[in-house]
Design an enzyme around this catalytic site. Sequence first.
Site, PDB file in Angstrom:
ATOM      1  N   GLU A  45      -1.677  -9.149  -0.588  1.00  0.00           N
ATOM      2  CA  GLU A  45      -3.119  -9.281  -0.388  1.00  0.00           C
ATOM      3  C   GLU A  45      -3.865  -9.217  -1.725  1.00  0.00           C
ATOM      4  O   GLU A  45      -4.839  -9.948  -1.937  1.00  0.00           O
ATOM      5  CB  GLU A  45      -3.617  -8.189   0.553  1.00  0.00           C
ATOM      6  CG  GLU A  45      -3.157  -8.415   1.989  1.00  0.00           C
ATOM      7  CD  GLU A  45      -3.479  -7.259   2.906  1.00  0.00           C
ATOM      8  OE1 GLU A  45      -4.023  -7.499   3.993  1.00  0.00           O
ATOM      9  OE2 GLU A  45      -3.168  -6.107   2.547  1.00  0.00           O
ATOM     10  N   GLU A  53       3.715  -5.632   7.402  1.00  0.00           N
ATOM     11  CA  GLU A  53       3.031  -4.530   8.085  1.00  0.00           C
ATOM     12  C   GLU A  53       3.405  -4.433   9.562  1.00  0.00           C
ATOM     13  O   GLU A  53       3.427  -3.334  10.136  1.00  0.00           O
ATOM     14  CB  GLU A  53       1.503  -4.699   7.962  1.00  0.00           C
ATOM     15  CG  GLU A  53       0.951  -4.487   6.573  1.00  0.00           C
ATOM     16  CD  GLU A  53       0.880  -5.748   5.743  1.00  0.00           C
ATOM     17  OE1 GLU A  53       0.160  -5.744   4.739  1.00  0.00           O
ATOM     18  OE2 GLU A  53       1.560  -6.746   6.105  1.00  0.00           O
ATOM     19  N   ALA A  92       0.852  -1.181   0.000  1.00  0.00           N
ATOM     20  CA  ALA A  92       0.000   0.000   0.000  1.00  0.00           C
ATOM     21  C   ALA A  92       0.892   1.238   0.000  1.00  0.00           C
ATOM     22  O   ALA A  92       2.082   1.176   0.344  1.00  0.00           O
ATOM     23  CB  ALA A  92      -0.905  -0.003   1.226  1.00  0.00           C
ATOM     24  N   GLY A 127       0.028  -4.967   0.943  1.00  0.00           N
ATOM     25  CA  GLY A 127      -1.169  -4.910   0.117  1.00  0.00           C
ATOM     26  C   GLY A 127      -0.982  -5.565  -1.234  1.00  0.00           C
ATOM     27  O   GLY A 127      -1.953  -6.018  -1.853  1.00  0.00           O
TER      28      GLY A 127
END
Length: 270
Positions: A124, A144, A77, A121
């Site tokens: 993911e 993370e 992200a 992300g």
Amino acid sequence: MTDDPMAVLDADYETLGVDRDGAGTVTITIDRPDARNALNGTVRAELTDVLQAVEDADARVAVITGSAECNAFVAGADVSELRERNMLEQRRASERPRIYETVAELQTPVVARINGHALGGGLELATACDIRIVQRGSKLGQPEINLGIIPGGGGTQRLPRLIGEGQAMKLILTGDLINADEAYNIGLVDEVTDPDGLDDAVASITDSIAEKSPIALQYAKESIRAASQMDLNDGIDYEAELFAQLFATEDKKEGIDAFFEDRAPEWKGR
């Protein structure tokens, strides 16, 4: 966004490239070389629009990948966006459907072509896809925890379903990165290839999928996805119902007729 899905697929995007072939495969390339393809608001919005158009255009299969010059599928992200959010803002940003749910719930099969690092992300996003093919030299992980947060795009839910609770705990709690071969060994990815073989490996799968009945592909994906959300008996009942529904389609008749006539079927998608 226009109502014409083909116009959406052919449009120019700030962070994406979109290519279509004649066999029904749409390849979506995330292209933010200055940020190693990190998922910011623009990428998420553009990717959502394109994926919806892929489904509306009745494409047979979608491929998500990263631009070659980034050495990344998606590096994570966009941390600069996360830095500025407070709790209430993040709750709003986490409202579904997000890009992860959009990918996972797409009726069209989605292949992750992992041509570099898939982190946070980015992993993911890859785990929301249906099939994952990775080239050697890539690193995968959920780092993370190193930022004082946890995966927030489904990582704590999809990873245990893919690789088991223990392996998911190891990846998420340590924040360690693993290489492509280890990712394959624990079931995180479905195929590993050398960089010069990645395109052939992806094409082998997408070409095979694209030859199949679109409606059968949709029902097969729905039934497999349901396996992680239902107990065994409910899942078997759901599979049987989808199987029966296909007997009302033209494609079922065409597929069986083609089998007996020893020819390639001509699918109608209905």
